[in-house]
Design a protein around this motif. Structure first.
Motif, PDB file in Angstrom:
ATOM      1  N   SER A 229       0.864  -1.180   0.000  1.00 25.11           N
ATOM      2  CA  SER A 229       0.000   0.000   0.000  1.00 25.11           C
ATOM      3  C   SER A 229       0.898   1.226   0.000  1.00 25.11           C
ATOM      4  O   SER A 229       2.091   1.131   0.279  1.00 25.11           O
ATOM      5  N   THR A 230       0.315   2.350  -0.299  1.00 24.21           N
ATOM      6  CA  THR A 230       1.088   3.586  -0.337  1.00 24.21           C
ATOM      7  C   THR A 230       1.626   3.914   1.053  1.00 24.21           C
ATOM      8  O   THR A 230       2.806   4.252   1.221  1.00 24.21           O
ATOM      9  N   THR A 231       0.750   3.777   2.033  1.00 24.53           N
ATOM     10  CA  THR A 231       1.161   4.045   3.405  1.00 24.53           C
ATOM     11  C   THR A 231       2.315   3.136   3.812  1.00 24.53           C
ATOM     12  O   THR A 231       3.277   3.574   4.447  1.00 24.53           O
ATOM     13  N   LEU A 259       5.192   5.294  -4.637  1.00 30.19           N
ATOM     14  CA  LEU A 259       4.426   6.523  -4.404  1.00 30.19           C
ATOM     15  C   LEU A 259       4.509   6.907  -2.921  1.00 30.19           C
ATOM     16  O   LEU A 259       4.681   8.086  -2.584  1.00 30.19           O
ATOM     17  N   LEU A 262       7.817   8.465  -2.253  1.00 31.50           N
ATOM     18  CA  LEU A 262       7.852   9.846  -2.743  1.00 31.50           C
ATOM     19  C   LEU A 262       7.184  10.783  -1.730  1.00 31.50           C
ATOM     20  O   LEU A 262       7.743  11.824  -1.362  1.00 31.50           O
ATOM     21  N   PHE A 263       6.003  10.395  -1.262  1.00 37.88           N
ATOM     22  CA  PHE A 263       5.305  11.238  -0.289  1.00 37.88           C
ATOM     23  C   PHE A 263       6.131  11.392   0.990  1.00 37.88           C
ATOM     24  O   PHE A 263       6.209  12.465   1.563  1.00 37.88           O
ATOM     25  N   GLN A 266       8.743  13.867   0.429  1.00 37.51           N
ATOM     26  CA  GLN A 266       8.196  15.226   0.467  1.00 37.51           C
ATOM     27  C   GLN A 266       8.002  15.654   1.914  1.00 37.51           C
ATOM     28  O   GLN A 266       8.302  16.793   2.304  1.00 37.51           O
ATOM     29  N   PHE A 286      -0.216   6.218 -12.693  1.00 38.37           N
ATOM     30  CA  PHE A 286       0.090   7.437 -11.937  1.00 38.37           C
ATOM     31  C   PHE A 286       1.574   7.768 -11.892  1.00 38.37           C
ATOM     32  O   PHE A 286       1.953   8.903 -11.614  1.00 38.37           O
ATOM     33  N   SER A 289       2.650  10.772 -13.842  1.00 44.45           N
ATOM     34  CA  SER A 289       2.159  12.117 -13.566  1.00 44.45           C
ATOM     35  C   SER A 289       2.611  12.642 -12.204  1.00 44.45           C
ATOM     36  O   SER A 289       2.305  13.768 -11.847  1.00 44.45           O
ATOM     37  N   ALA A 290       3.353  11.830 -11.461  1.00 44.70           N
ATOM     38  CA  ALA A 290       3.835  12.289 -10.161  1.00 44.70           C
ATOM     39  C   ALA A 290       4.851  13.413 -10.356  1.00 44.70           C
ATOM     40  O   ALA A 290       5.356  13.645 -11.452  1.00 44.70           O
ATOM     41  N   VAL A 291       5.155  14.110  -9.263  1.00 41.81           N
ATOM     42  CA  VAL A 291       6.147  15.187  -9.306  1.00 41.81           C
ATOM     43  C   VAL A 291       7.223  14.883  -8.281  1.00 41.81           C
ATOM     44  O   VAL A 291       6.944  14.919  -7.087  1.00 41.81           O
ATOM     45  N   THR A 293       8.271  12.920 -11.942  1.00 39.01           N
ATOM     46  CA  THR A 293       7.755  11.696 -12.548  1.00 39.01           C
ATOM     47  C   THR A 293       8.597  10.519 -12.047  1.00 39.01           C
ATOM     48  O   THR A 293       9.807  10.648 -11.861  1.00 39.01           O
TER      49      THR A 293
ATOM     50  N   PHE B 263      -0.734  16.680  -8.052  1.00 37.00           N
ATOM     51  CA  PHE B 263       0.538  16.718  -8.779  1.00 37.00           C
ATOM     52  C   PHE B 263       0.621  17.955  -9.670  1.00 37.00           C
ATOM     53  O   PHE B 263       1.661  18.601  -9.755  1.00 37.00           O
ATOM     54  N   GLU B 285      -6.924   4.287  -0.628  1.00 36.61           N
ATOM     55  CA  GLU B 285      -5.898   4.184   0.396  1.00 36.61           C
ATOM     56  C   GLU B 285      -4.850   5.292   0.308  1.00 36.61           C
ATOM     57  O   GLU B 285      -4.435   5.861   1.321  1.00 36.61           O
TER      58      GLU B 285
END
Lengths: 359, 359
Positions: A229-231, A259, A262-263, A266, A286, A289-291, A293, B263, B285
């Motif tokens: 998962s992202t978390t 992802l 990346l978060f 940030q 996705f 399109s992330a920043v 990429t 983004f 999520e």
DNA sequence: CAACCGCGTGATAGCGCTGTCAATATCGCT
DNA sequence: AGCGATATTGACAGCGCTATCACGCGGTTG
């Protein structure tokens, strides 16, 4: 004794035949192969069937003909979007054909898989698509007993049950690590969740690549049995930072994890890719399109489903399938998250495709 | 004439019965309801079946008993993760039961849906789960002809075919917009992709909320028929900025779009939420781990699948389902992306749940 | 103590369709 | 005209299982 007869109002082949003025067997033929019935009767049968609202009984058909048009599909998870792409390919391929799909999910358990295969067997499926190459001996035996075309998808292996389509997870990961090494990274972390057989093979590819470059360090590996998962990406990355504060890149066995990393960067004000480069796996939509990429390893999941289904149909319908083990390869997609100033991105991305055996 | 008889080596009920020294019908009973067979025979049958490797023939069973244990499930898309959550609930509920699931996807086409329903009918399904309330008259007729429990999922409507479970998309969106209005936002954009019936209803909820607050402006609405994606979120947002440069918030009909908007804001150095607040829909999520964390409307997709399946089973097995239309409600999850300094987040998030009819 | 009940078991026939083979109609050719 | 080849149709039996009814048996009931 016996059972009561034929309740009225029921529309069977016989009723249609009576209305059309032909024998039941002719109606049966009409539905299976209209061309074998003369034009005149064809029209009469067609309108009779429509007038009566005739619906064929699949159970009777299956019993009499000793076969079905059911394709069994076994996947480990419904949640993992990797499989929804594969499934889309499978469904698209069977779309409009006479086959219908029976989908079951094994929850990454080989015992569950065995149970489900046994269930499929009762239906005498026309074909089977199973995920991975790690079936139990018992599972393989059941599949063999089904006596129908079988395709193993997602991976490659040396001992196919019947047919096989996929790619080498170890090689794909190896290529991603090579890319990071080429960018000058040396302290490359590995994040993995769930750790199913395919993620294990990616880890193997990582280890090989790191050892070949003499930069392997077990402290760079952080994994969990918990699903991706992202978390989870964020927390695995936090763990990794504790174990290896000097890391300069992270390879994530899934894009979700990437992802999350990346978060987390940030959140911690870690510059990507300047301080930490990131590469994911699967190239989900996705990522582009992330920043910044996000780099990833593209795998041809939709095509895999499509071709697996086509192989099944070809086999059933007697068209010889010559390429019984198909390597779909992969492609390392280099984006901003792993493109370092010190080494500008090459214009030709590394890509892998089988030329003979394993590449 | 006729067909050749009973090839040897085949294991039928008869073979098991012979080995166990009982009649075939007793073996049949053993498999359907072991308790009705005396303990002694039970053991003999069990071991005989195992020794012979007996596998029941589902087609014969279905033909003789005039029913199946197949549950047909119709969803519009395999790619949209919203449905994979619902599906997971459905599969979990049927897990271990004797029912098996037949899944088909309509690709958001009611004609396709009609065709698939007709296909399901041939199997005499034990139950049906269909998405939405917008079936054609013909489609409803087919479902009715199937003569089995039916649950419509995802939405609510005034005229259920049989049973229904979902929530009001209009109300859910209305609540999200109310939250943004409460935060002081006035120029709230609406981004929508695919524009299937449920997204249309969300748009309706948006329009109502905006009109009630006297801040409605059609230039704030940007939609596309193209399916949702993160990239699409970015480009729809770019379009919106051209039409309404003064906007202060965006409601996205999907979380994918919301991520794309975030983004795009990062790319354009637009501060979230200070310059533009963002609220998504579905509470996937990743929303909770983004930077800033993204607000969304939580919908109980897994529970929806689970309960739909339970309703079907209850109905089949004769347990009266009293609550035949279930409103699962929703919850506006307020996170950083829509929490403005001027109005600190309330501690109790707005949530909606039906109390009587529509709330 | 006959009548009755319910349990466990079995015999029979049939679910709705198709495989197989036979019969007939149609056609082209010598 | 006569023959075989091909297209079209039909009769029959059976696919493997279960619904239905029948039966025997031990125990309960009035």
């Amino acid at each position: 004794m016996g059972r009561k007869r034929n309740e009225p109002g029921k529309v069977r082949l016989t009723e249609v035949a009576a209305l059309a003025g032909v024998s039941p067997i002719t109606v049966s033929r009409f539905f299976r192969n209209p061309d074998t019935v003369s034009a005149g009767r064809r029209l009469r049968i067609e309108s009779a069937a429509k007038d009566l609202g005739y619906v064929p009984n699949l159970a009777a058909r299956a019993l009499a003909s000793q076969r079905t048009e059911v394709i069994g599909v076994l996947i480990p998870s419904l949640t993992n979007n990797v499989f929804s792409d594969v499934l889309r390919g499978i469904y698209d391929a069977f779309e409009g054909s006479r086959y219908s799909i029976q989908l079951a999910n094994t929850r990454y358990s080989v015992l569950q898989e065995e149970r489900l295969l046994r269930l499929f067997l009762m239906q005498k499926p026309a074909g089977l698509i199973v995920t991975g190459v790690d079936q139990t001996a018992e599972g393989r035996a059941i599949v063999q007993a089904a006596d129908c075309p079988v395709v193993q998808i997602m991976e490659l292996g040396t001992d196919p049950i019947d047919m096989m389509i996929g790619f080498s997870h170890a090689d794909a990961c190896h290529a991603a690590i090579s890319h990071l090494l080429a960018q000058g990274c040396r302290r490359i972390g590995f994040l993995g969740a769930r750790m199913d057989p395919r993620v294990q093979r990616r880890l193997q590819g990582y280890q090989n690549a790191m050892k070949e470059a003499s930069v392997f360090d077990p402290r760079l590996i952080v994994t969990t049995a918990v699903p991706t998962s992202t978390t989870m990406g964020g927390s695995l990355f936090s763990d990794l930072l504790l174990k290896a504060p000097d890391l300069d890149a992270v390879f994530c066995a899934n894009d979700d994890l990437a992802l999350g990393v990346l978060f987390e960067c940030q959140r911690r004000h870690i510059a990507v890719p300047e301080q930490v480069a990131i590469v994911g796996f699967n190239d989900m939509e996705f990522m582009a399109s992330a920043v910044p990429t996000l780099s990833s390893v593209r795998t041809n999941r939709y095509e895999m489903g499509l071709r697996a289904a086509t192989m099944i149909m070809d086999e059933i319908e007697g068209r010889a399938v010559v390429e019984r083990v198909v390597d779909l390869g992969f492609e390392v997609i280099e984006r901003q998250s792993s493109t370092l100033q010190r080494a500008p991105a090459s214009l030709q991305p590394a890509s892998g495709r089988a030329t003979g055996t394993k590449w």
